[in-house]
Enzyme design. Sequence first.
Site, PDB file in Angstrom:
ATOM      1  N   GLN A 242       0.892  -1.219  -0.012  1.00 56.89           N
ATOM      2  CA  GLN A 242      -0.104  -0.079   0.051  1.00 56.89           C
ATOM      3  C   GLN A 242       0.791   1.364   0.002  1.00 56.89           C
ATOM      4  O   GLN A 242       1.810   1.383   0.493  1.00 56.89           O
ATOM      5  CB  GLN A 242      -0.854  -0.076   1.231  1.00 56.89           C
ATOM      6  CG  GLN A 242      -1.957   0.983   1.229  1.00 56.89           C
ATOM      7  CD  GLN A 242      -2.785   1.152   2.153  1.00 56.89           C
ATOM      8  OE1 GLN A 242      -2.624   1.748   3.531  1.00 56.89           O
ATOM      9  NE2 GLN A 242      -4.199   0.682   2.154  1.00 56.89           N
TER      10      GLN A 242
ATOM     11  N   CYS B 121      -6.422   7.247   4.923  1.00 55.82           N
ATOM     12  CA  CYS B 121      -5.691   7.530   6.242  1.00 55.82           C
ATOM     13  C   CYS B 121      -6.344   8.716   6.575  1.00 55.82           C
ATOM     14  O   CYS B 121      -5.894   9.910   6.007  1.00 55.82           O
ATOM     15  CB  CYS B 121      -4.269   7.188   6.207  1.00 55.82           C
ATOM     16  SG  CYS B 121      -3.374   7.448   7.699  1.00 55.82           S
TER      17      CYS B 121
ATOM     18  N   LYS C  95      -8.052   2.055  -1.845  1.00 54.84           N
ATOM     19  CA  LYS C  95      -9.022   2.205  -0.719  1.00 54.84           C
ATOM     20  C   LYS C  95      -9.320   3.487  -0.486  1.00 54.84           C
ATOM     21  O   LYS C  95      -8.464   4.564  -0.222  1.00 54.84           O
ATOM     22  CB  LYS C  95      -8.232   1.737   0.431  1.00 54.84           C
ATOM     23  CG  LYS C  95      -9.265   1.615   1.745  1.00 54.84           C
ATOM     24  CD  LYS C  95      -8.210   1.258   2.915  1.00 54.84           C
ATOM     25  CE  LYS C  95      -9.215   1.117   4.389  1.00 54.84           C
ATOM     26  NZ  LYS C  95      -8.466   1.089   5.457  1.00 54.84           N
TER      27      LYS C  95
ATOM     28  N   HIS D   3     -13.879   1.952   2.998  1.00 52.70           N
ATOM     29  CA  HIS D   3     -14.094   2.278   4.528  1.00 52.70           C
ATOM     30  C   HIS D   3     -15.216   2.827   4.794  1.00 52.70           C
ATOM     31  O   HIS D   3     -15.468   4.159   4.544  1.00 52.70           O
ATOM     32  CB  HIS D   3     -12.813   2.884   5.357  1.00 52.70           C
ATOM     33  CG  HIS D   3     -12.750   3.011   6.687  1.00 52.70           C
ATOM     34  ND1 HIS D   3     -11.620   3.115   7.624  1.00 52.70           N
ATOM     35  CD2 HIS D   3     -14.040   2.967   7.716  1.00 52.70           C
ATOM     36  CE1 HIS D   3     -11.974   2.889   8.799  1.00 52.70           C
ATOM     37  NE2 HIS D   3     -13.376   2.994   9.026  1.00 52.70           N
TER      38      HIS D   3
ATOM     39  N   ASN E 225     -14.620  -2.355   4.633  1.00 55.51           N
ATOM     40  CA  ASN E 225     -13.888  -2.242   5.585  1.00 55.51           C
ATOM     41  C   ASN E 225     -14.521  -1.469   6.824  1.00 55.51           C
ATOM     42  O   ASN E 225     -15.193  -0.455   6.521  1.00 55.51           O
ATOM     43  CB  ASN E 225     -12.564  -1.522   5.449  1.00 55.51           C
ATOM     44  CG  ASN E 225     -11.535  -1.384   6.434  1.00 55.51           C
ATOM     45  OD1 ASN E 225     -11.110   0.245   6.605  1.00 55.51           O
ATOM     46  ND2 ASN E 225     -11.128  -2.156   7.018  1.00 55.51           N
ATOM     47  N   GLY E 226     -14.540  -1.961   8.004  1.00 54.18           N
ATOM     48  CA  GLY E 226     -14.951  -1.181   9.286  1.00 54.18           C
ATOM     49  C   GLY E 226     -15.722  -2.015  10.045  1.00 54.18           C
ATOM     50  O   GLY E 226     -16.948  -2.805   9.748  1.00 54.18           O
TER      51      GLY E 226
ATOM     52  N   ALA F  24      -8.989  -4.977   9.757  1.00 51.81           N
ATOM     53  CA  ALA F  24      -7.826  -4.054  10.230  1.00 51.81           C
ATOM     54  C   ALA F  24      -7.771  -4.360  11.774  1.00 51.81           C
ATOM     55  O   ALA F  24      -6.977  -5.095  12.243  1.00 51.81           O
ATOM     56  CB  ALA F  24      -8.045  -2.588   9.813  1.00 51.81           C
ATOM     57  N   ARG F  25      -8.462  -3.493  12.410  1.00 54.23           N
ATOM     58  CA  ARG F  25      -8.272  -3.524  13.924  1.00 54.23           C
ATOM     59  C   ARG F  25      -8.545  -5.001  14.462  1.00 54.23           C
ATOM     60  O   ARG F  25      -8.053  -5.469  15.588  1.00 54.23           O
ATOM     61  CB  ARG F  25      -9.404  -2.686  14.562  1.00 54.23           C
ATOM     62  CG  ARG F  25      -8.905  -1.054  14.569  1.00 54.23           C
ATOM     63  CD  ARG F  25      -9.794  -0.149  15.101  1.00 54.23           C
ATOM     64  NE  ARG F  25     -11.145  -0.202  14.578  1.00 54.23           N
ATOM     65  CZ  ARG F  25     -12.295  -0.169  15.111  1.00 54.23           C
ATOM     66  NH1 ARG F  25     -12.060   0.014  16.356  1.00 54.23           N
ATOM     67  NH2 ARG F  25     -13.223  -0.082  14.224  1.00 54.23           N
TER      68      ARG F  25
END
Length: 283
Positions: free
Chosen positions: A21, A50, A89, A117, A150-151, A174-175
């Site tokens: 990325q 981001c 993304k 996201h 995503n999320g 991700a998290r």
Amino acid sequence: MKKGTLNFRTSPLEKSKLVFQLGTADPDLALEAALTVIQDVSAVDLNCGCPKKFSISGGMGAALLSDPDRLIKILEKLVTNLPVPVSCKIRTLDSPDATLELCRRIEKTGVHALAVHCRTREERPSQPAHWDRLTPIVAEIDPLIPIIINGDVFLPKHISKARAATGVSSVMIARGAMINPCIFDTKGEPATQREAVIRYMRHAINYDFPYQNVKYTLMQMYDDPKTPEFLSLQNAKSMRAISSVFGVEAYFDSTQEKWQASAANSPDLDGPTHKRQRIDTTA
């Protein structure tokens, strides 16, 4: 390596699964960076989501959402000149129509996948992800282009739930993966957090991860500042100190001894270079 600083490290074992990325605000620099690593990765992704200050101030990440012409130029440059798939993304914009219009423009660049996201640039993880905002995008974008949600995906059951709710083809975690990377284990129940940490530590020791990166990762897993592990990690200033927090200092010491012995038998290999070769493939 640039000016003695290591910027990227990988293993041949990772290539078939590795997407690199990019955080960038310049089409030419984006291509230069991608070409630097292209022989070691299988795809390149442009980060347009981001919201961190360092990213926004440099015109990268979510800043590109406010400069869609620049975003499109970067994607076109990468898609046209790279021999591997290119993905992107983004985050959702303030209105569904604006988000869909941006996705349509991204689609025309020839990207191979689009991750979304489900939060705006201003929203933070404490606010729930808006999965419903993906439905019109999935309906409108070419079905040959995977739409990746995503999320708020933290457990294996959330994957099927997200797909059912939105119609997306894939899920980006991700998290959830940071907290417990064993979320990807499809053979049974994911390992406990402690088991995952021990496995991660062994890999980190084998591959000589920078201790600062390891410390950051573990502090994301143990994000409660009241836990003994978090407090101990805060004070750790070496890889061995981190290893001691989780009782793997003996493994760290034995691995160090193997490197030293191997380096002594191969004087043409210095320590850091030789350390990049994995020591124990069964760890």
